[in-house]
Design an enzyme around this catalytic site. Sequence first.
Site, PDB file in Angstrom:
ATOM      1  N   ARG A  93      -3.480 -50.614 -21.648  1.00 56.28           N
ATOM      2  CA  ARG A  93      -4.366 -50.372 -20.503  1.00 56.28           C
ATOM      3  C   ARG A  93      -5.732 -51.020 -20.746  1.00 56.28           C
ATOM      4  NH1 ARG A  93      -3.946 -49.146 -15.483  1.00 56.28           N
ATOM      5  NH2 ARG A  93      -5.839 -48.347 -14.554  1.00 56.28           N
ATOM      6  N   CYS A 117       0.167 -46.219 -20.447  1.00 59.15           N
ATOM      7  CA  CYS A 117       1.085 -45.112 -20.165  1.00 59.15           C
ATOM      8  C   CYS A 117       1.449 -45.060 -18.680  1.00 59.15           C
ATOM      9  CB  CYS A 117       0.433 -43.787 -20.562  1.00 59.15           C
ATOM     10  SG  CYS A 117       0.185 -43.640 -22.324  1.00 59.15           S
ATOM     11  N   PRO A 123      -4.424 -47.823 -10.141  1.00 59.48           N
ATOM     12  CA  PRO A 123      -5.037 -49.046  -9.595  1.00 59.48           C
ATOM     13  C   PRO A 123      -6.315 -49.426 -10.348  1.00 59.48           C
ATOM     14  CG  PRO A 123      -5.523 -47.171  -8.191  1.00 59.48           C
ATOM     15  CD  PRO A 123      -4.564 -46.683  -9.246  1.00 59.48           C
ATOM     16  N   ILE A 124      -6.824 -50.619 -10.049  1.00 60.60           N
ATOM     17  CA  ILE A 124      -8.097 -51.032 -10.684  1.00 60.60           C
ATOM     18  C   ILE A 124      -9.110 -51.420  -9.604  1.00 60.60           C
ATOM     19  CG2 ILE A 124      -6.981 -51.811 -12.828  1.00 60.60           C
ATOM     20  CD1 ILE A 124      -7.412 -54.715 -11.850  1.00 60.60           C
ATOM     21  N   ASP A 125      -8.962 -50.816  -8.424  1.00 60.95           N
ATOM     22  CA  ASP A 125      -9.849 -51.159  -7.298  1.00 60.95           C
ATOM     23  C   ASP A 125     -11.324 -50.903  -7.599  1.00 60.95           C
ATOM     24  OD1 ASP A 125      -8.721 -48.395  -7.147  1.00 60.95           O
ATOM     25  OD2 ASP A 125     -10.268 -48.195  -5.623  1.00 60.95           O
ATOM     26  N   GLN A 126     -11.614 -49.853  -8.351  1.00 60.14           N
ATOM     27  CA  GLN A 126     -13.028 -49.565  -8.662  1.00 60.14           C
ATOM     28  C   GLN A 126     -13.613 -50.579  -9.645  1.00 60.14           C
ATOM     29  OE1 GLN A 126     -14.777 -46.876  -7.010  1.00 60.14           O
ATOM     30  NE2 GLN A 126     -12.911 -47.275  -5.840  1.00 60.14           N
ATOM     31  N   ILE A 329      -5.842 -35.518 -12.294  1.00 57.88           N
ATOM     32  CA  ILE A 329      -6.275 -36.897 -12.558  1.00 57.88           C
ATOM     33  C   ILE A 329      -5.173 -37.894 -12.235  1.00 57.88           C
ATOM     34  CG2 ILE A 329      -7.161 -38.499 -14.298  1.00 57.88           C
ATOM     35  CD1 ILE A 329      -9.115 -36.218 -13.775  1.00 57.88           C
ATOM     36  N   ARG A 399       0.756 -45.599 -30.694  1.00 58.76           N
ATOM     37  CA  ARG A 399      -0.303 -46.349 -30.007  1.00 58.76           C
ATOM     38  C   ARG A 399      -1.640 -45.649 -30.192  1.00 58.76           C
ATOM     39  NH1 ARG A 399       0.408 -46.626 -24.038  1.00 58.76           N
ATOM     40  NH2 ARG A 399      -1.669 -47.472 -24.315  1.00 58.76           N
TER      41      ARG A 399
HETATM   42  C1  EPZ Z   1      -8.778 -43.756 -19.628  1.00 62.47           C
HETATM   43  O1  EPZ Z   1      -7.823 -44.326 -18.734  1.00 62.47           O
HETATM   44  C2  EPZ Z   1      -8.002 -43.427 -20.887  1.00 62.47           C
HETATM   45  N1  EPZ Z   1      -7.437 -44.652 -21.428  1.00 62.47           N
HETATM   46  C3  EPZ Z   1      -6.888 -42.442 -20.568  1.00 62.47           C
HETATM   47  O2  EPZ Z   1      -6.321 -42.077 -21.815  1.00 62.47           O
HETATM   48  C4  EPZ Z   1      -7.490 -41.189 -19.937  1.00 62.47           C
HETATM   49  O3  EPZ Z   1      -6.433 -40.351 -19.523  1.00 62.47           O
HETATM   50  C5  EPZ Z   1      -8.338 -41.571 -18.720  1.00 62.47           C
HETATM   51  O4  EPZ Z   1      -9.339 -42.541 -19.106  1.00 62.47           O
HETATM   52  C6  EPZ Z   1      -9.061 -40.359 -18.139  1.00 62.47           C
HETATM   53  O5  EPZ Z   1      -9.854 -39.763 -19.119  1.00 62.47           O
HETATM   54  C7  EPZ Z   1      -8.254 -45.485 -22.123  1.00 62.47           C
HETATM   55  O6  EPZ Z   1      -9.436 -45.217 -22.277  1.00 62.47           O
HETATM   56  C8  EPZ Z   1      -7.614 -46.712 -22.695  1.00 62.47           C
HETATM   57  P1  EPZ Z   1      -9.558 -43.612 -15.238  1.00 62.47           P
HETATM   58  P2  EPZ Z   1      -8.333 -45.052 -17.377  1.00 62.47           P
HETATM   59  O7  EPZ Z   1     -10.000 -44.948 -14.792  1.00 62.47           O
HETATM   60  O8  EPZ Z   1      -9.608 -45.720 -17.644  1.00 62.47           O
HETATM   61  C9  EPZ Z   1      -7.815 -43.601 -10.820  1.00 62.47           C
HETATM   62  C10 EPZ Z   1      -4.647 -41.554 -23.317  1.00 62.47           C
HETATM   63  O9  EPZ Z   1      -3.734 -40.715 -23.310  1.00 62.47           O
HETATM   64  N2  EPZ Z   1      -8.448 -44.914 -10.697  1.00 62.47           N
HETATM   65  O10 EPZ Z   1     -10.573 -42.580 -15.606  1.00 62.47           O
HETATM   66  O11 EPZ Z   1      -7.212 -45.816 -16.806  1.00 62.47           O
HETATM   67  C11 EPZ Z   1      -6.660 -43.603 -11.808  1.00 62.47           C
HETATM   68  O12 EPZ Z   1      -5.453 -44.005 -11.183  1.00 62.47           O
HETATM   69  C12 EPZ Z   1      -4.923 -42.353 -22.076  1.00 62.47           C
HETATM   70  O13 EPZ Z   1      -5.414 -41.801 -24.300  1.00 62.47           O
HETATM   71  C13 EPZ Z   1      -8.500 -45.519  -9.436  1.00 62.47           C
HETATM   72  O14 EPZ Z   1      -8.021 -44.962  -8.444  1.00 62.47           O
HETATM   73  O15 EPZ Z   1      -8.575 -43.747 -16.479  1.00 62.47           O
HETATM   74  C14 EPZ Z   1      -6.603 -42.172 -12.254  1.00 62.47           C
HETATM   75  O16 EPZ Z   1      -5.882 -41.415 -11.298  1.00 62.47           O
HETATM   76  C15 EPZ Z   1      -3.986 -42.021 -20.938  1.00 62.47           C
HETATM   77  N3  EPZ Z   1      -9.080 -46.740  -9.320  1.00 62.47           N
HETATM   78  C16 EPZ Z   1      -8.074 -41.737 -12.227  1.00 62.47           C
HETATM   79  O17 EPZ Z   1      -8.752 -42.683 -11.398  1.00 62.47           O
HETATM   80  C17 EPZ Z   1      -9.606 -47.400 -10.400  1.00 62.47           C
HETATM   81  O18 EPZ Z   1     -10.137 -48.522 -10.226  1.00 62.47           O
HETATM   82  C18 EPZ Z   1      -8.739 -41.737 -13.587  1.00 62.47           C
HETATM   83  O19 EPZ Z   1      -8.548 -43.036 -14.147  1.00 62.47           O
HETATM   84  C19 EPZ Z   1      -9.552 -46.770 -11.660  1.00 62.47           C
HETATM   85  C20 EPZ Z   1      -8.976 -45.528 -11.789  1.00 62.47           C
END
Ligand code: EPZ
Length: 430
Positions: A93, A117, A123-126, A329, A399
């Site tokens: 990721r 995972c 998504p990565i829209d933000q 989440i 991992r």
């Molecule tokens: C990070 O993931 C961690 N991974 C995750 O840890 C962790 O669960 C997560 O943050 C929340 O704390 C890493 O740091 C490598 P988010 P990330 O962006 O950055 C949505 C583990 O087990 N979202 O905070 O991907 C997304 O789909 C892993 O160590 C959008 O909609 O998490 C999710 O529902 C798993 N648009 C929510 O936000 C976006 O552009 C939170 O995602 C980005 C995210």
Amino acid sequence: MEKFIINGGSKLKGAVNISGAKNAAVAIIPAAILADGPCVLENVPKINDVTVCLQILTEMGAKVRMRGKNTIQIDAKHIRDTVVPYEMARSIRASYYFMGALLTKFNHAKVSMPGGCALGDRPIDQHLKCFKALGANYSIEHGMVEITADKLIGTQIYFDKITVGATINAMLAAVKVDGLTILENAAKEPHIVDLANFLNSMGADIMGAGTDVIKIRGVKQLSGANYAIIPDQIEAGTYMVAAAATGGDVTIKNIIPKHLEPITSKLIKMGVVVEEYDDSMRVVGASEPYERMNNLKTMPHPGFPTDMQPQFAALLTLSSGTSIITESIYEDRFRYVDELRRMGADISVDGKVAVIEGVEKLTGAPVKAADLRAGAALIIAGLCAKGRTEIEDIYHIERGYEDMERKLRAIGADIVKRKYPDPDTIRNIG
Ligand code: EPZ
């Protein structure tokens, strides 16, 4: 392929040393390419996600030198390539942090859509919204995200939802742009603060990390720095839950108690005894069932962390009464439930809610790790189940957890790692 074989029933006793934080390391390593000189990173966990990040750096021309098991020197002066190799990038990721870092260094980045995972839609829209707000353009073709900019300008960005990854990528992209960038509705996890501290030690001007408003005043130059990564609060929490689940007595060492508050408070509420010290925590489990949790809801920090949800579910399978877990989440972070059911757990899932009826005991069974924390939950269940549990696909677990087999054995767990033939290979031979 490798699996863990666990014979359950031992009470964990002794002390375990926590490694550096995975989710801080995978953000700080890409950030190191912004330095004009070498960086030395200490307390880097020896885990597969970190290995992939270092392989990406090496592929792109950086000089990476191990100066000890957990100390790495990175000199990115000679990086010329702004394209991250597809297969490596899509395996984790955190590869998307190279987008923000390369955009800042070269005004160009080409990185595959991230992997990581399988927890439902991610998504990565933000992230893309931030790059665009700073003045960049992007396109997504053939699985690759290409981002280009003539000039990046500081701006105000409001996140539509709290996201760790996009908050980190925005910091990486804004740290050297002209002017002031203000991130609002920012994530507040400890690894966000760790990255800001690392960048500031290189000469950045970032204020407010750890709150929901982060102000980044662009600087012209970032120098090399020596930096020690914070301990991993999720690894620590996992061992705390394992100690509680087995009714053991374990001291968790090399931690920052403040980072564990959302986890410690829930364990105490369930009836687990937790003694807090400056940089360690003693967890004393009980022999009788713990209290149920009638609404354990995952939230962004400082709420209860989603990365501890599967581990708590494993603990709650043996608690008294009915527990409710709400996963707010991710869309689908209950893929471990079927595997726990094989061990006798009584869990039903409806959308984002899991209902757990406490049972007398779990029994060992052959199970598979669906993702990193799902695997951790199965280890916890195996440690307190009657009989033998075999956990396949443990590459997910490795991992994010350094030396898990060694650390668990050192506190009395009956666990070994064994190789087994890859089923696909057998099918091909057959
Ligand atoms: C990070 O993931 C961690 N991974 C995750 O840890 C962790 O669960 C997560 O943050 C929340 O704390 C890493 O740091 C490598 P988010 P990330 O962006 O950055 C949505 C583990 O087990 N979202 O905070 O991907 C997304 O789909 C892993 O160590 C959008 O909609 O998490 C999710 O529902 C798993 N648009 C929510 O936000 C976006 O552009 C939170 O995602 C980005 C995210």
